[in-house]
Design an enzyme around this catalytic site. Structure first.
Site, PDB file in Angstrom:
ATOM      1  CB  CYS A   1      34.678  17.466 -34.741  1.00 13.09           C
ATOM      2  SG  CYS A   1      34.918  18.157 -33.108  1.00 13.09           S
TER       3      CYS A   1
HETATM    4  C1  BEZ Z   1      31.193  18.038 -31.389  1.00 14.00           C
HETATM    5  O1  BEZ Z   1      32.125  18.126 -32.170  1.00 14.00           O
HETATM    6  O2  BEZ Z   1      30.064  17.823 -31.769  1.00 14.00           O
HETATM    7  C2  BEZ Z   1      31.409  18.196 -29.934  1.00 14.00           C
HETATM    8  C3  BEZ Z   1      32.624  17.872 -29.372  1.00 14.00           C
HETATM    9  C4  BEZ Z   1      32.794  18.000 -28.014  1.00 14.00           C
HETATM   10  C5  BEZ Z   1      31.759  18.487 -27.228  1.00 14.00           C
HETATM   11  C6  BEZ Z   1      30.559  18.859 -27.805  1.00 14.00           C
HETATM   12  C7  BEZ Z   1      30.376  18.718 -29.164  1.00 14.00           C
END
Ligand code: BEZ
Length: 212
Positions: A46
């Protein structure tokens, strides 16, 4: 609630964002918009997605697209996370990040897929037209970051095809030849495209991308 479909009116909402409170339909009125969810603040993928979106601000502005991120985290977390995005991605957040702790937006847009994750949103992305109708939606799992060059590419296609009676072929990019939609007769196509077009099949007519 049944899933939102292409052509449906994008649900309206009033929420808190990192840029202050917004009434969605008021701020997007007459503009293109992108509403995209991310699973959670302080997560790695994210962080890169929001940084990439911020880096592409000029590209979204050029296309008159207003961009909104959303997750079910509270506004305090969003504000705390912004510093990390700037530090690690080298760009300040320059678009509103919606705080949706009560899942009002997430529920209205079907961004929570219980069999993937019961509480967090998946990576949903909606492109909304100036008429507030949903023009395109894509969904990615939490583990796969989106390709924002593809997001810009589909916006180019949507904006072009909204204006001209053309469709864009596989892997099309801005500037490449397009397809005259089959509902246009050859006679009308000659008027609409006086510089000519190439008929490969009666239903497959290629033409230079219309300008303007
Ligand atoms: C991420 O944004 O890295 C992420 C968020 C939730 C689960 C897995 C990865």
């Amino acid at each position: 609630m049944s899933a939102l479909l292409l052509g449906d009116t994008a649900p309206d909402f009033e929420v808190e964002t990192t840029s202050g409170p917004i009434h969605f339909h008021e701020v997007i009125d007459g503009h293109w918009a992108i509403l995209f969810s991310h699973p959670a603040d302080f997560t790695p993928v994210c962080t890169t997605e929001l940084g990439m979106t911020a880096k592409l601000k000029d590209e979204f502005d050029k296309r008159d697209v207003k961009v909104f991120g959303v997750s079910v985290d509270p506004i305090e977390d969003h504000h705390a996370w912004i510093g990390d995005i700037k530090e690690t991605q080298g760009v300040a957040l320059n678009f509103p990040l919606i705080a949706d702790p009560d899942k009002v937006v997430a529920t209205a847009y079907g961004m929570i897929h219980p069999n993937a994750d019961n509480t967090a949103t998946v990576r949903s992305l909606f492109v909304i037209g100036p008429d507030k109708k949903i023009k395109l939606k894509i969904e990615y799992p939490a583990s796969t970051g989106r390709n924002f060059d593809e997001v810009l590419r589909v916006v180019d296609s949507l904006q072009l095809t909204a204006k001209h009676k053309v469709a864009t072929p596989a892997n099309w990019k801005h500037g490449e030849d397009v397809i005259i939609v089959p509902t246009v007769s050859d006679e009308d196509a000659k008027k609409a495209f006086p510089e000519g077009f190439k008929t490969l099949k009666p239903y497959l007519r290629m033409v230079a991308q219309p300008q303007g």
